[in-house]
Structure formats: C-alpha cells, structure tokens
Scaffold this active site. Structure first.
Site, PDB file in Angstrom:
ATOM      1  N   ARG A 134       0.815  -1.209   0.000  1.00 32.62           N
ATOM      2  CA  ARG A 134       0.000   0.000   0.000  1.00 32.62           C
ATOM      3  C   ARG A 134       0.845   1.252   0.000  1.00 32.62           C
ATOM      4  NH1 ARG A 134      -4.394  -0.389   4.024  1.00 32.62           N
ATOM      5  NH2 ARG A 134      -5.369  -1.168   2.146  1.00 32.62           N
ATOM      6  N   TYR A 135       1.885   1.262   0.817  1.00 32.27           N
ATOM      7  CA  TYR A 135       2.751   2.432   0.939  1.00 32.27           C
ATOM      8  C   TYR A 135       3.970   2.251   0.041  1.00 32.27           C
ATOM      9  CZ  TYR A 135       0.098   3.242   5.294  1.00 32.27           C
ATOM     10  OH  TYR A 135      -0.879   3.443   6.221  1.00 32.27           O
TER      11      TYR A 135
ATOM     12  N   ARG B 142       7.081   0.086   1.950  1.00 37.07           N
ATOM     13  CA  ARG B 142       6.936  -1.033   2.884  1.00 37.07           C
ATOM     14  C   ARG B 142       5.732  -1.900   2.535  1.00 37.07           C
ATOM     15  NH1 ARG B 142       5.356   3.760   4.539  1.00 37.07           N
ATOM     16  NH2 ARG B 142       3.801   4.126   6.154  1.00 37.07           N
TER      17      ARG B 142
ATOM     18  N   CYS C  22      -4.235 -17.503  15.335  1.00 37.58           N
ATOM     19  CA  CYS C  22      -3.837 -16.740  16.517  1.00 37.58           C
ATOM     20  C   CYS C  22      -3.933 -17.646  17.742  1.00 37.58           C
ATOM     21  CB  CYS C  22      -4.744 -15.535  16.729  1.00 37.58           C
ATOM     22  SG  CYS C  22      -4.501 -14.233  15.512  1.00 37.58           S
TER      23      CYS C  22
ATOM     24  N   CYS D 281      -9.331 -12.411  19.014  1.00 33.55           N
ATOM     25  CA  CYS D 281      -9.900 -11.167  19.553  1.00 33.55           C
ATOM     26  C   CYS D 281     -11.280 -10.987  18.936  1.00 33.55           C
ATOM     27  CB  CYS D 281      -9.059  -9.961  19.152  1.00 33.55           C
ATOM     28  SG  CYS D 281      -7.325 -10.095  19.535  1.00 33.55           S
TER      29      CYS D 281
ATOM     30  N   CYS E 216     -11.554  -8.471  16.086  1.00 32.29           N
ATOM     31  CA  CYS E 216     -10.609  -8.687  14.978  1.00 32.29           C
ATOM     32  C   CYS E 216     -11.042  -7.974  13.691  1.00 32.29           C
ATOM     33  CB  CYS E 216     -10.449 -10.173  14.694  1.00 32.29           C
ATOM     34  SG  CYS E 216      -9.262 -10.515  13.370  1.00 32.29           S
TER      35      CYS E 216
ATOM     36  N   ARG F 223      -9.418  -8.420  10.807  1.00 32.49           N
ATOM     37  CA  ARG F 223      -9.156  -9.309   9.676  1.00 32.49           C
ATOM     38  C   ARG F 223      -9.984 -10.590   9.813  1.00 32.49           C
ATOM     39  NH1 ARG F 223      -3.113  -8.648   9.500  1.00 32.49           N
ATOM     40  NH2 ARG F 223      -3.373  -6.567   8.633  1.00 32.49           N
TER      41      ARG F 223
ATOM     42  N   ASP G 250     -11.887  -0.435  13.610  1.00 31.61           N
ATOM     43  CA  ASP G 250     -12.255  -0.549  12.193  1.00 31.61           C
ATOM     44  C   ASP G 250     -13.717  -0.957  12.031  1.00 31.61           C
ATOM     45  OD1 ASP G 250      -9.726   0.118  11.239  1.00 31.61           O
ATOM     46  OD2 ASP G 250      -9.022  -1.958  11.313  1.00 31.61           O
TER      47      ASP G 250
ATOM     48  N   ASP H  45      -7.622   3.800  10.316  1.00 33.09           N
ATOM     49  CA  ASP H  45      -7.173   3.115   9.106  1.00 33.09           C
ATOM     50  C   ASP H  45      -8.303   3.333   8.096  1.00 33.09           C
ATOM     51  OD1 ASP H  45      -5.604   1.582   7.408  1.00 33.09           O
ATOM     52  OD2 ASP H  45      -5.115   0.130   8.981  1.00 33.09           O
TER      53      ASP H  45
ATOM     54  N   LYS I 288      -3.254   4.509   7.208  1.00 34.29           N
ATOM     55  CA  LYS I 288      -3.490   5.072   8.537  1.00 34.29           C
ATOM     56  C   LYS I 288      -3.448   6.590   8.481  1.00 34.29           C
ATOM     57  CE  LYS I 288      -1.331   0.989  10.511  1.00 34.29           C
ATOM     58  NZ  LYS I 288      -0.872   0.356   9.249  1.00 34.29           N
TER      59      LYS I 288
HETATM   60  C1  LIG Z   1      -0.115  -0.607   9.048  1.00 26.90           C
HETATM   61  C2  LIG Z   1       0.367  -1.025   7.759  1.00 26.90           C
HETATM   62  C3  LIG Z   1       1.715  -0.858   7.418  1.00 26.90           C
HETATM   63  C4  LIG Z   1       2.725  -0.259   8.344  1.00 26.90           C
HETATM   64  O1  LIG Z   1       2.439   1.068   8.633  1.00 26.90           O
HETATM   65  P1  LIG Z   1       3.359   1.942   9.588  1.00 26.90           P
HETATM   66  O2  LIG Z   1       2.626   3.230   9.780  1.00 26.90           O
HETATM   67  O3  LIG Z   1       4.671   2.107   8.904  1.00 26.90           O
HETATM   68  O4  LIG Z   1       3.514   1.168  10.864  1.00 26.90           O
HETATM   69  C5  LIG Z   1       2.106  -1.246   6.158  1.00 26.90           C
HETATM   70  N1  LIG Z   1       1.234  -1.754   5.270  1.00 26.90           N
HETATM   71  C6  LIG Z   1      -0.069  -1.915   5.569  1.00 26.90           C
HETATM   72  C7  LIG Z   1      -0.987  -2.461   4.536  1.00 26.90           C
HETATM   73  C8  LIG Z   1      -0.552  -1.559   6.820  1.00 26.90           C
HETATM   74  O5  LIG Z   1      -1.838  -1.728   7.123  1.00 26.90           O
END
Ligand SMILES: *Cc1c(COP(=O)(O)O)cnc(C)c1O
Length: 389
Positions: A118-119, A122, A131, A135, A138, A140, A299, A336, A343
């Site tokens: 997504r980002y 990362r 798990c 929870c 949850c 997911r 969420d 989120d 986020k």
């Molecule tokens: C939360 C998340 C991350 C990591 O986000 P950070 O703000 O760097 O901790 C990376 N990818 C996805 C899809 C996420 O939901």
C-alpha cells in the site's frame, strides 16, 4: 485407545509439558462446555458461543482462548476487559450497513496472495491466519482463524520474488494471524529469506503473543530473532490487566535480545475508552519497555459495532495524555481509512489560527501562545493577539 504399560513413559515424554506454549495451543478453550467450567457464562455469551460453533454460520470468527489468557478472566464479571476481548457476544451477529468485509481495503492492495503493498516503501506480509486467542474485535475476521494454516510455499516464494524486484521496499511487516505461532524453524526460514534481500532494511513482526501466550517467548526464540537485526516487534495490548508478570518477563527477554518493542491498541468501548484506563495502560507498557506506537479507532469490521466508540472520545483520550504525562506514553491516534488508503493520524487540535505572520497555538492546558514567523511582530503585538483570544 489403551496404551501398553511399557510404552507409557515414552508417551508421557512426548506429550507437551503442561504450561509450555505448545501445551497451551493444544489445550485452547474452544467450546461452550470447556468455557462453562471456568467462567459463569451469561445467557447472551452462551448463545453467541453456540452460534459461533455452528457449521452453517458464515459470519463466525472462531473462538479459541489459551488457558493462560483464560486464567486472567474475571469469572463473575461480564464486563471484565479480558473477557470482553475473547468471549463472543451475540452482538457479533448483528451487522451494520457501514461495516465492510475488508474494512481496510487490503484485498485491493494485495499484489500476491498474502502480500499487501500500500505504501511506497513497505509491505505487509500475512504468513498465517492462526492466533493464540481470537480477539472478538478482529479487523481481519474475514480470513483469521479460517484454516489455521501458514502461507503456502509457492505464495511465499511469489512474495519474496515481488519484494526482490521492487527495490523501493525497505521495510517488511510480517503479520497474520500471529506469526509467532509458527515454529522457530519456519519463522526463521521466513525471516532469513527476507533478510537475504539486499533492499530490505527493516523487518517487523506484528503479534499479540506476549499478552496472550507469553510462554511462546523462549530464550531459543530470542536467540534466533536477534540474528536478524534490525528487527522490531509491534505488540497488541488493550488493557493493563494484560500486563502480568509472565508478560513482563516475555517483553524483558525480547528487549534484552535488542528488539525494540512498540504497542498497538484498539480503542474499545467499555474496555479502554476512558482516560484513566488508557493512561495506566501506557504507563504499564513503558514500565516493561514497550513504547506506545498506535491507538486505532476501531475498524468497521462486521459485527463490531458494540466495540466502537466515537472519534471524539478518542481525541479526548489523546488530550488527556499529551502534556499530562511522558511524551513516550503518547501514541499516535489513527483511523485506518475505510476501503484502503492507510493510517490517517487524528490529532487533537492545538492550532487556533495560522497566517503568514504568525501561528496562534494553545498548550495542553488551553493557554494561548503566539509563534511569530515574519520576524516583525513585537512582544506588545503578541500580547494584544493573545488577549483577543
Ligand atoms: C499498518 C500497515 C503498514 C505499516 O504502517 P506503519 O505506519 O509504517 O507502521 C504497512 N502496510 C499496511 C498495509 C498496513 O496496514
């Protein structure tokens, strides 16, 4: 089956030792009957558990509670924060129109099964759907607990190939389910493979195990993890009752292995949606060297309406932390974004107004201050601005 006498010793030895993490997993509480023996269940809880266990219930999220986590439940108080997180209520079967199967839109950013990109720099890698304890809030729940399997060999290989080819990815977050339920060998295989990718700088693991299954944190596991630094751990904690001496010990072992620990907390109605509980949780976390990282607005996962609080109550909690206590005890409050988008920080507003000339701000106590930006505002003008507020 009757075991021949001469074999009993070997059988006993091969059984997982009581209290070990494998024993905990084998002896998880998954049925109404088992739970009824240790908790005075309400009618609503009994009905929800029975419904969760039926084959034809498509909305179910499995119930499983480690004996350790169950031991923290208040047997007579239905509002016990531990209890509310792991024993279903019938409300889970009531869904709302604003709720989404995939509340954070992970499927649309899934580039390979299990890998969410997504980002820019990362990725999130889902390595198992299992798990220790499920929870009830949850997010997911569309996938969690369904198969209790790990990612297939071929999908893991596809994910590795994708990460290798996309050299902008410098941070891999391993999550699930709970990755720490994998054997040391399997987990090491995943981490070692990711570590061998040149462009990957940081490896992170998302887990709830230090709070729900602290016996999983063994010296052997810590010795393995510390070979792959920089490695961070994000731990899900929602209430200070989760921080027991076992959890403290588990976190100390991880910290002593040089692993920076962060916490992720979900804002949950009746569990932690008040300033005193949240402040105490943040303080208890710092005492075990866990740095509060995120507080999540709950969420829009199906059947979680009864857990959700208003965003304004979240902002109030943040206001009650900032300034009143250690900056390290103040996490970032985020939503989120529903449907995907990532986020988004939700901050209490400390800016009253902004112009080219200056910015008018207030501190945690509501006192007004002016920060002059153009180098021309005199102290007298500043005073005049403040008195106008
Ligand atoms: C939360 C998340 C991350 C990591 O986000 P950070 O703000 O760097 O901790 C990376 N990818 C996805 C899809 C996420 O939901």
């Amino acid at each position: 089956m009757k075991i021949p006498k001469h074999n009993l010793g070997a059988v006993r030895k091969s059984r997982k030792k009581k209290g070990s993490w494998r024993w905990e997993i084998k002896n998880r509480i998954t049925s109404l009957e088992q739970l009824g023996k240790i908790v005075n269940l309400t009618e609503d809880e009994s009905k929800a558990i029975a419904h969760t266990a039926t084959e034809n219930c498509s909305k179910k999220l499995k119930m499983a509670i480690t004996p350790y986590f169950a031991s923290l439940i208040d047997k007579t108080n239905p509002d016990c924060p531990i209890r509310r997180q792991c024993i279903p209520l019938y409300n889970e079967f009531r869904t709302n129109v604003n709720e989404l199967q995939d509340p954070c839109g992970e499927e649309k950013d899934m580039v390979v099964p299990g890998l969410v990109h997504r980002y820019p720099d990362r990725v999130l890698l889902i390595v198992t759907d299992m798990c220790a304890t499920y929870c009830r809030h949850c997010t997911r729940r569309r996938i969690v607990g369904a198969s209790e399997e790990k990612i297939s060999k071929s999908n893991f290989e596809l994910a590795v190939k994708y990460i290798k080819e996309n050299t902008r990815i410098r941070d891999v977050l391993i999550s699930g389910g709970d990755p720490l339920l994998l054997s040391d060998a399997k987990l090491e295989h995943y981490i070692k493979t990711l570590r061998s990718i040149k462009s990957v700088e940081l490896i992170r693991i998302g887990t709830r195990v230090p709070g729900t299954l602290p016996s999983r944190i063994t010296h052997k596991l810590c010795r393995m993890l510390k070979k792959y630094h920089p490695l961070f751990l994000s731990i899900h904690f929602n209430h200070y009752k989760e921080i027991t001496k076992e959890t403290r010990q588990a976190c100390e072992m991880l910290s002593d292995a040089g692993i920076p620990l962060g916490s992720q907390t979900v804002l949950l109605k009746g569990i932690n949606d008040n300033a005193a509980v949240m402040t105490r949780l943040m303080h208890e976390l710092l005492k075990i060297r866990v740095r509060p990282y995120y507080i999540y607005q709950c969420d829009l996962a199906p059947g979680t309406q009864h857990f959700r609080t208003s965003v304004s109550s979240g902002i109030k909690i943040l206001q009650s932390l900032r300034g009143y206590t250690t900056g390290y005890a103040v996490p970032t409050y985020v939503i989120d974004a529903p449907g995907g988008g990532g986020k988004v920080p939700i901050n209490p507003d400390y800016v009253i107004s902004r112009s080219k000339k200056d910015i008018i701000i207030k501190n945690y106590e509501g006192k007004v201050f002016v920060y002059s930006e153009n180098g021309k505002t005199s102290p007298q003008e500043v005073q005049a601005t403040i008195s106008k507020q």
